[in-house]
Each structure stands twice: as structure tokens, then as C-alpha cells.
Write a protein that holds these residues in place. Structure first.
Motif: not given
Length: 140
Positions: A51-53, A75-76, A104-105, A135-139
């Protein structure tokens, strides 16, 4: 057209013609394309995830980018071997004009610890639609 800027005179300005030696001509060309993409550097998660955001900030220098059409995020979790397409949702703009969007998720197809993003652009055209990611922010 080529342009050369120098702090000293290279050719006599009183001459009616100027012939630049071929060896001094630059062969570098910059092309602005209508499509393209770039990948971020992978980061290592402390444990495997599926799971990523993400949150992106961007500006529309010209025109207006349509999320998920003109600005696309993949996303990977396996260092870019397999990407999963995200559906971006707009967030409120900053007062400065910087725009923001998120996902999200997102369930990633292949779990892993090497997280990476790929941003693709489409329908870009100099002067009519230019989108710049700031800008890029990964969760995870």
C-alpha cells in the motif's frame, strides 16, 4: 539559431559579415516534447509494503493540466519493475498558485521495500500547456 555570449569581442563588429568557424558552433539542441516521463530514486522502506500513497505539488506554467490525463502518477514497491497507476485527486491550491494532488492507500501489484514513483506528462506544448512538478512525497 545559435547564440553565443562572451565577455570579450570574438569577431570584428565593423565587418559587414561574420563567419563563425565551424569548430566553434554548438551542436546541442533542446527539444520540448508533448509527452515524457521521469522516475524518482528508490527509497527503502523498513518492511515490505503493498500500500502506498503520494502527494504532488505542481504548477501550471501555461494552460491547465488535467490530472490522470496530462499529469499521471505510477507507484512501485519493487524498484520500478512493476508500476501501479494511481488515480490523483486534487487538493486545494496554495495562495502562491502552487497546486497539490494526492492518492491514498493505493494497492500496489507487487509488494516490496524499494519504493519508487514515475510521473508521466501528456499533451504538453510550449506556451499553451506546460506543467512543472515541484515536489513529491511518498507515504507507505
Amino acid at each position: 539559431a545559435n547564440i553565443r555570449i562572451s565577455t570579450s569581442a570574438k569577431y570584428d563588429p565593423t565587418q559587414s559579415t561574420c563567419t563563425v568557424p565551424t569548430a566553434e558552433l554548438s551542436t546541442t539542441t533542446t527539444t520540448v516534447g508533448a509527452t515524457g516521463s521521469f522516475e524518482g530514486t528508490s527509497i527503502t522502506a523498513p518492511s515490505s509494503t503493498n500500500k502506498m500513497g503520494a502527494v504532488l505539488t505542481y504548477t501550471d506554467t501555461s494552460g491547465t493540466a488535467s490530472l490522470n490525463t496530462d499529469l499521471i502518477l505510477d507507484l512501485s514497491a519493487d524498484n520500478g519493475s512493476n508500476y501501479t497507476r494511481a488515480t490523483l485527486t486534487a487538493l486545494p491550491d496554495f495562495a502562491s498558485g502552487v497546486k497539490c494532488c494526492k492518492v491514498n492507500d493505493l494497492t500496489i501489484g507487487t509488494a516490496g521495500t524499494q519504493l519508487k514513483y514515475k510521473i508521466s506528462f501528456a499533451n504538453q506544448s510550449s506556451g499553451s500547456k506546460e506543467t512543472r512538478v515541484t515536489g513529491v512525497s511518498l507515504q507507505y
